[in-house]
Design an enzyme around this catalytic site. Structure first.
Site, PDB file in Angstrom:
ATOM      1  CG  ASP A  30      -2.051   1.021   1.089  1.00  0.00           C
ATOM      2  OD1 ASP A  30      -3.204   0.588   0.954  1.00  0.00           O
ATOM      3  OD2 ASP A  30      -1.777   2.247   1.129  1.00  0.00           O
ATOM      4  CB  ILE A  31       0.857   4.209  -2.203  1.00  0.00           C
ATOM      5  CG1 ILE A  31       1.950   5.081  -2.759  1.00  0.00           C
ATOM      6  CG2 ILE A  31      -0.406   5.010  -1.925  1.00  0.00           C
ATOM      7  CD1 ILE A  31       1.688   5.573  -4.183  1.00  0.00           C
ATOM      8  CG  ASN A  86     -12.416  -0.759   3.623  1.00  0.00           C
ATOM      9  OD1 ASN A  86     -12.842  -1.198   4.686  1.00  0.00           O
ATOM     10  ND2 ASN A  86     -11.232  -0.171   3.513  1.00  0.00           N
ATOM     11  N   GLY A  92     -16.381   2.491   3.071  1.00  0.00           N
ATOM     12  CA  GLY A  92     -15.233   3.392   2.922  1.00  0.00           C
ATOM     13  C   GLY A  92     -14.310   3.009   1.787  1.00  0.00           C
ATOM     14  CD  GLN A  93     -14.672  -0.721  -3.184  1.00  0.00           C
ATOM     15  OE1 GLN A  93     -15.838  -1.026  -2.901  1.00  0.00           O
ATOM     16  NE2 GLN A  93     -14.007  -1.266  -4.191  1.00  0.00           N
ATOM     17  CG  HIS A  99      -8.500  -2.787  -2.523  1.00  0.00           C
ATOM     18  ND1 HIS A  99      -9.450  -2.134  -3.270  1.00  0.00           N
ATOM     19  CD2 HIS A  99      -8.362  -2.084  -1.381  1.00  0.00           C
ATOM     20  CE1 HIS A  99      -9.859  -1.060  -2.612  1.00  0.00           C
ATOM     21  NE2 HIS A  99      -9.227  -1.006  -1.446  1.00  0.00           N
ATOM     22  CG  HIS A 101      -6.743  -2.725   3.029  1.00  0.00           C
ATOM     23  ND1 HIS A 101      -6.021  -1.565   2.885  1.00  0.00           N
ATOM     24  CD2 HIS A 101      -7.953  -2.499   2.450  1.00  0.00           C
ATOM     25  CE1 HIS A 101      -6.767  -0.661   2.247  1.00  0.00           C
ATOM     26  NE2 HIS A 101      -7.937  -1.208   1.977  1.00  0.00           N
TER      27      HIS A 101
HETATM   28  P1  AMP Z   1      -9.787   1.508   0.224  1.00  0.00           P
HETATM   29  O1  AMP Z   1     -10.089   2.712   1.087  1.00  0.00           O
HETATM   30  O2  AMP Z   1     -10.121   0.215   0.904  1.00  0.00           O
HETATM   31  O3  AMP Z   1     -10.384   1.630  -1.158  1.00  0.00           O
HETATM   32  O4  AMP Z   1      -8.227   1.469   0.089  1.00  0.00           O
HETATM   33  C1  AMP Z   1      -7.513   2.002  -1.001  1.00  0.00           C
HETATM   34  C2  AMP Z   1      -6.048   1.859  -0.671  1.00  0.00           C
HETATM   35  O5  AMP Z   1      -5.316   1.975  -1.858  1.00  0.00           O
HETATM   36  C3  AMP Z   1      -5.539   2.922   0.307  1.00  0.00           C
HETATM   37  O6  AMP Z   1      -5.006   2.285   1.466  1.00  0.00           O
HETATM   38  C4  AMP Z   1      -4.460   3.637  -0.517  1.00  0.00           C
HETATM   39  O7  AMP Z   1      -3.348   4.009   0.266  1.00  0.00           O
HETATM   40  C5  AMP Z   1      -4.106   2.582  -1.548  1.00  0.00           C
HETATM   41  N1  AMP Z   1      -3.544   3.084  -2.787  1.00  0.00           N
HETATM   42  C6  AMP Z   1      -4.037   4.071  -3.576  1.00  0.00           C
HETATM   43  N2  AMP Z   1      -3.286   4.230  -4.670  1.00  0.00           N
HETATM   44  C7  AMP Z   1      -2.270   3.322  -4.581  1.00  0.00           C
HETATM   45  C8  AMP Z   1      -1.151   2.992  -5.414  1.00  0.00           C
HETATM   46  N3  AMP Z   1      -0.916   3.623  -6.568  1.00  0.00           N
HETATM   47  N4  AMP Z   1      -0.322   1.995  -5.003  1.00  0.00           N
HETATM   48  C9  AMP Z   1      -0.551   1.364  -3.839  1.00  0.00           C
HETATM   49  N5  AMP Z   1      -1.589   1.616  -3.025  1.00  0.00           N
HETATM   50  C10 AMP Z   1      -2.441   2.597  -3.386  1.00  0.00           C
END
Ligand code: AMP
Ligand code: ZN
Length: 116
Positions: A30-31, A86, A92-93, A99, A101
């Site tokens: 995760d970024i 999520n 909260g998606q 995906h 986590h």
């Molecule tokens: P969600 O809130 O469950 O949709 O989580 C989205 C996740 O994607 C968040 O934890 C972000 O930090 C992560 N994210 C967004 N863009 C990237 C990216 N380019 N590479 C890795 N993780 C990302």
């Protein structure tokens, strides 16, 4: 799904710190990590959310669960982890490609939900 961020990562158009890959799933860091270990596991084909999953997606969704411990252990969380998916606005998606986590590390992740 040309513009989907995670589809673009699957296609290699956007860089990601990949930690696991097979023919069906991809996992990358995760970024914005929220714990020392924070990995996202995604299906390689686009599924918008669990609310959009179908019977045909059962194998890949099962694989995401089946590889989670191996990824967590490899990344430094061998004694357990939390897996979170999520879904939709209530969940909260933010990225509309399913995906999971995987969060963990050496210390307990903490309470499952912050009290509201
Ligand atoms: P969600 O809130 O469950 O949709 O989580 C989205 C996740 O994607 C968040 O934890 C972000 O930090 C992560 N994210 C967004 N863009 C990237 C990216 N380019 N590479 C890795 N993780 C990302
Ligand atoms: Zn996608």
């Amino acid at each position: 799904m040309q513009e989907c961020l995670f589809c673009r990562i699957v296609r290699g158009e956007i860089p990601a710190a990949k930690v696991y890959e097979d023919d069906e799933v991809l996992a990358f860091k995760d970024i914005h990590p929220q714990r020392p270990v924070h990995v996202l596991v995604i299906p390689k084909h686009h599924i918008t959310s669990l609310a959009h999953a179908s019977e045909a997606d059962v194998p890949v969704l099962g694989r995401m669960l089946a590889v989670a411990h191996r990824i967590a252990a490899d990344q430094g969380s061998p004694n357990g982890f939390r897996s979170i998916i999520n879904t939709g606005p209530v969940g909260g998606q933010e990225v509309m490609h399913v995906h999971m986590h995987i969060v963990g590390g050496q210390e307990p992740v903490g309470p499952m939900l912050r009290r509201i």
